[in-house]
Design a protein around this motif. Sequence first.
Motif, mmCIF file in Angstrom:
data_model
loop_
_atom_site.group_PDB
_atom_site.id
_atom_site.type_symbol
_atom_site.label_atom_id
_atom_site.label_comp_id
_atom_site.label_asym_id
_atom_site.label_seq_id
_atom_site.Cartn_x
_atom_site.Cartn_y
_atom_site.Cartn_z
ATOM 1 N N MET A 329 -0.484 -13.715 -2.152
ATOM 2 C CA MET A 329 -0.214 -12.301 -1.954
ATOM 3 C C MET A 329 0.243 -11.658 -3.261
ATOM 4 S SD MET A 329 -0.857 -11.799 1.211
ATOM 5 C CE MET A 329 -0.366 -11.808 2.914
ATOM 6 N N GLY A 330 -0.117 -10.402 -3.433
ATOM 7 C CA GLY A 330 0.316 -9.671 -4.626
ATOM 8 C C GLY A 330 0.366 -8.188 -4.329
ATOM 9 N N GLU A 331 0.560 -7.389 -5.387
ATOM 10 C CA GLU A 331 0.604 -5.939 -5.195
ATOM 11 C C GLU A 331 -0.832 -5.404 -5.139
ATOM 12 O OE1 GLU A 331 3.502 -4.699 -4.707
ATOM 13 O OE2 GLU A 331 4.436 -6.621 -5.203
ATOM 14 N N VAL A 332 -1.130 -4.584 -4.165
ATOM 15 C CA VAL A 332 -2.466 -4.008 -4.057
ATOM 16 C C VAL A 332 -2.344 -2.488 -3.948
ATOM 17 C CG1 VAL A 332 -4.600 -3.941 -2.730
ATOM 18 C CG2 VAL A 332 -3.276 -6.059 -2.852
ATOM 19 N N ALA A 333 -3.012 -1.803 -4.815
ATOM 20 C CA ALA A 333 -3.024 -0.337 -4.749
ATOM 21 C C ALA A 333 -4.143 0.073 -3.790
ATOM 22 C CB ALA A 333 -3.265 0.243 -6.136
ATOM 23 N N LEU A 334 -3.736 0.596 -2.653
ATOM 24 C CA LEU A 334 -4.685 0.837 -1.576
ATOM 25 C C LEU A 334 -5.742 1.885 -1.909
ATOM 26 C CD1 LEU A 334 -3.233 0.867 2.039
ATOM 27 C CD2 LEU A 334 -5.021 -0.554 1.076
ATOM 28 N N HIS A 335 -5.299 2.990 -2.509
ATOM 29 C CA HIS A 335 -6.251 4.067 -2.752
ATOM 30 C C HIS A 335 -7.341 3.617 -3.720
ATOM 31 C CE1 HIS A 335 -7.839 7.947 -4.196
ATOM 32 N NE2 HIS A 335 -7.652 8.275 -2.916
ATOM 33 N N THR A 336 -6.949 2.893 -4.719
ATOM 34 C CA THR A 336 -7.905 2.359 -5.684
ATOM 35 C C THR A 336 -8.916 1.471 -4.968
ATOM 36 O OG1 THR A 336 -5.996 2.219 -7.140
ATOM 37 C CG2 THR A 336 -8.054 1.231 -7.938
ATOM 38 N N LEU A 337 -8.373 0.628 -4.105
ATOM 39 C CA LEU A 337 -9.228 -0.307 -3.377
ATOM 40 C C LEU A 337 -10.217 0.434 -2.475
ATOM 41 C CD1 LEU A 337 -8.395 -3.698 -2.398
ATOM 42 C CD2 LEU A 337 -8.938 -2.376 -0.403
ATOM 43 N N LEU A 338 -9.740 1.463 -1.800
ATOM 44 C CA LEU A 338 -10.614 2.220 -0.902
ATOM 45 C C LEU A 338 -11.710 2.934 -1.681
ATOM 46 C CD1 LEU A 338 -8.154 3.746 1.733
ATOM 47 C CD2 LEU A 338 -9.554 1.685 1.879
ATOM 48 N N SER A 339 -11.345 3.451 -2.851
ATOM 49 C CA SER A 339 -12.344 4.126 -3.681
ATOM 50 C C SER A 339 -13.433 3.140 -4.086
ATOM 51 C CB SER A 339 -11.690 4.702 -4.930
ATOM 52 O OG SER A 339 -10.609 5.504 -4.574
ATOM 53 N N GLY A 360 -6.602 10.815 0.148
ATOM 54 C CA GLY A 360 -5.217 10.444 0.408
ATOM 55 C C GLY A 360 -4.445 10.158 -0.861
ATOM 56 N N GLU A 361 -3.265 9.536 -0.707
ATOM 57 C CA GLU A 361 -2.378 9.275 -1.843
ATOM 58 C C GLU A 361 -2.337 7.790 -2.142
ATOM 59 O OE1 GLU A 361 1.414 10.828 -0.795
ATOM 60 O OE2 GLU A 361 0.566 12.800 -0.268
ATOM 61 N N GLN A 362 -2.068 7.507 -3.387
ATOM 62 C CA GLN A 362 -1.950 6.098 -3.770
ATOM 63 C C GLN A 362 -0.747 5.474 -3.058
ATOM 64 O OE1 GLN A 362 -3.489 3.451 -4.678
ATOM 65 N NE2 GLN A 362 -3.785 3.862 -6.843
ATOM 66 N N THR A 363 -0.981 4.300 -2.483
ATOM 67 C CA THR A 363 0.156 3.593 -1.881
ATOM 68 C C THR A 363 -0.017 2.105 -2.133
ATOM 69 O OG1 THR A 363 1.206 3.046 0.210
ATOM 70 C CG2 THR A 363 -1.060 3.751 0.353
ATOM 71 N N VAL A 364 1.079 1.464 -2.503
ATOM 72 C CA VAL A 364 1.007 0.059 -2.917
ATOM 73 C C VAL A 364 1.524 -0.839 -1.779
ATOM 74 C CG1 VAL A 364 1.828 -1.641 -4.562
ATOM 75 C CG2 VAL A 364 1.293 0.674 -5.324
ATOM 76 N N ILE A 365 0.731 -1.827 -1.425
ATOM 77 C CA ILE A 365 1.192 -2.748 -0.386
ATOM 78 C C ILE A 365 1.160 -4.174 -0.897
ATOM 79 C CG2 ILE A 365 0.449 -1.296 1.542
ATOM 80 C CD1 ILE A 365 -1.950 -3.290 1.766
ATOM 81 N N HIS A 366 1.788 -5.042 -0.171
ATOM 82 C CA HIS A 366 1.848 -6.449 -0.507
ATOM 83 C C HIS A 366 0.697 -7.136 0.229
ATOM 84 C CE1 HIS A 366 3.951 -9.937 -1.958
ATOM 85 N NE2 HIS A 366 3.921 -10.494 -0.755
ATOM 86 N N PHE A 471 0.589 -1.004 7.478
ATOM 87 C CA PHE A 471 1.131 -2.168 6.764
ATOM 88 C C PHE A 471 2.642 -2.053 6.721
ATOM 89 C CE2 PHE A 471 -3.173 -1.833 5.298
ATOM 90 C CZ PHE A 471 -3.604 -3.137 5.246
ATOM 91 N N THR A 472 3.310 -3.142 7.034
ATOM 92 C CA THR A 472 4.777 -3.104 7.007
ATOM 93 C C THR A 472 5.300 -3.454 5.615
ATOM 94 O OG1 THR A 472 4.689 -5.351 7.831
ATOM 95 C CG2 THR A 472 5.115 -3.628 9.436
ATOM 96 N N THR A 473 4.391 -3.858 4.749
ATOM 97 C CA THR A 473 4.841 -4.366 3.449
ATOM 98 C C THR A 473 4.657 -3.359 2.329
ATOM 99 O OG1 THR A 473 2.644 -5.280 3.113
ATOM 100 C CG2 THR A 473 4.279 -6.742 4.053
ATOM 101 N N TRP A 474 4.498 -2.105 2.699
ATOM 102 C CA TRP A 474 4.269 -1.131 1.620
ATOM 103 C C TRP A 474 5.567 -0.797 0.903
ATOM 104 C CZ3 TRP A 474 5.531 4.328 1.399
ATOM 105 C CH2 TRP A 474 6.340 4.762 2.460
ATOM 106 N N GLN A 475 5.432 -0.329 -0.365
ATOM 107 C CA GLN A 475 6.622 -0.045 -1.149
ATOM 108 C C GLN A 475 6.820 1.457 -1.267
ATOM 109 O OE1 GLN A 475 5.778 -2.150 -4.718
ATOM 110 N NE2 GLN A 475 6.218 -4.128 -3.783
ATOM 111 N N GLN A 476 8.015 1.901 -0.871
ATOM 112 C CA GLN A 476 8.334 3.330 -0.968
ATOM 113 C C GLN A 476 8.322 3.723 -2.443
ATOM 114 O OE1 GLN A 476 9.912 5.103 1.809
ATOM 115 N NE2 GLN A 476 10.048 3.389 3.219
#
Lengths: 485, 215
Positions: A329-339, A360-366, A471-476
């Motif tokens: 597991m690592g940090e994943v930038a969701l918006h980048t991934l979706l693009s 949408g907005e960039q959000t980082v999850i684990h 996702f419960t693992t997102w970072q505020q």
Amino acid sequence: MKNGSFFIPATAPHRGATEKKDVGMKLRFWQKAYLLTLALFLICINVGILSLTVYTHGKNVRAAEEAVKAQQYYVAMSFERDMEYLESNGGSVALLMEGFGAHYRDKGLSIAFLQGEETLYSTISFPYEMENDTLTHLDVEGKRHILISSSVCDGAYQIIIAKNVDSLDVEFRSLMVLYLLTALAVSLFLAVCLYFVLRKLSKPLDSLRETTVAIGAGDFSVTAKEMGNDEFTLLAKSFNAMLAKINSQMADLASDAEKKQMLVDNMAHELRTPLTSIYGYAEYLEKAPVTEEKRVTAAQYIMSQAGRLQKISELLLDSAYIRGNPPEMGEVALHTLLSQVAAQLAFFGEGRGVTLRAEGEQTVIHGNETLLSMLFFNLAENAVKACSQGGEVVLSCKDGRATVRDNGKGMTEEQIAHVTEPFYRTDKSRSRAEGGAGLGLALCKQIVDLHGAEMKISSKPGEGTEISLTFTTWQQPGDGLATNG
Amino acid sequence: MAKILIAEDEPAINDLIKWNLELVGHTCHQVFDGRAALEAAGTGAFDLLILDVMMPALSGFEIMPHLKGQPVIFVTAKAGVQDRLRGLQLGADDYITKPFEILELVERVKAVLRRTKGEMKEFSFDDIRVELTNRRVYKGGVEIPLKPKEFDLLETLIHNRNLALSREKLIELVWNFDYEGDSRTVDVHVQRLRRKLGIAHRLQTVYKTGYRLQV
């Protein structure tokens, strides 16, 4: 031989004992209760009545004794007075005694006068033997008499009086008969009543037993009757609760088995179709005279169907892989991934006249980037397939939530419920016009579970589908790597 | 020969069935979903319907009650007894499970057609006419006497024409399963047929496989 003679009789009593035990086992609960209650009651009532009767009789006898004593005392007093009179005035003692005897015979008393051992006068008609100054009961031809002797005139004479108290015994016997008859009647009445009462009380137990027998025979649709409020009803209630639990678990098992059967069926179908084609075309090439055109077509079919087999095996392997290995597991930038996913599928969508868009907005999850991109690729691909010409697929994310939305044909409630099962296809006929083997969403579900995320599918037939992932693992914003980096 | 409707949503399998049935002389019409199958069957133009069980729009089982007794063979991917039974209970004449062999398919189709349409009475190619019912063969109008096994062999080849039959298969079909002679018996009979009827160019040897009557 010495031993033999020892052993043979030893076994016999044992057998007798077990037989006896068997008979005892055959009695039902209510029968035992009935017999025991009845026996106890009979003992109590009879002992009670008997002791009461005996006590009363004893009391009557004592009362009779007192009465005789009083009479005797009176006789003795009269006799002494009369003797005093005779001593001073003279007269016949014998005559006096005769007078006494006659007088008291009329009152039911017999009198004997003794001087020493010699009987002077007696109206007692039976033989007796008595000490001085005693009271005794004498049985004369089955009739009770009370005899009292006492000395009078300073021991010069003995007076014995006897009274027939047979009426006491007669009364006692008739009372006994009356009591016994009453006891018998009451016992009979009790026996009958008790039978019905116990039968009725034990009825719920019987019906419960019948229910268990039915269940034992495999019928789980029965329920125990619940009547009243007693322990049997409580038992029936808890029994029914248990039965309901069992039934629901059996239903779960059955549905589980059904799912598994469906998986196996689908698997068989998925494998048999390409297998049939591959085998069939190869056989055709072997046996039939083929034109060049047919040779090429057959070969193409063989290749494309082999490709399909490969895809199925890959999906199964992927699915097994995800199950077997916890990914890094690592940090994943969701918006980048979706693009990226939208870009990868752009060409595929173009072919079908479907546009893809990420917003949408960039959000980082684990999470695991490879798996997540697989997940969104799958979801977006399905969304594109669900759309018709001019459709639109929107991938969006914000605050640890990602959604894949399309305006395609949508799904019914039932389809949504099954859609994450391996090999399930919303189209029951399993047309392969849209490609895929039906493992996609099952795989997606696994990836989602792995990330501890929650997947929600909402859809309306004809309007489109929205799949949202939380996702419960997102970072505020403001904590974790997002600020540091 | 017969006109057959093939309803199967997988193009690969639909084509496969069509190709094979065309080999033995049937005419085929292809449809790819249940509704089209029902429409086509409604014309009553077909001697036999081959229906896939799982099709878009309407399944083979769903179509079945609307068919008014037309001969049907189901094609199913499920090997479960239940599925087969259901098909047969609905009135299907037979079923084939995927994957199937060509010869099996041809055999089932032939059997159903024989029951519903009667035996094929005669078969002609080039100047040869074979009367299958009274077991006579004519070449250019002249009767050619054939021994019983030679005729059996010819008949088997005609029923499975354009398909290569292995020697083992021919022994099984012509001589029975438990025939203990060697496969050279087949060669001998094939030679005789070629010589008597002059069909060496038709009765071909297929490399590593067996023999095929190509017409």
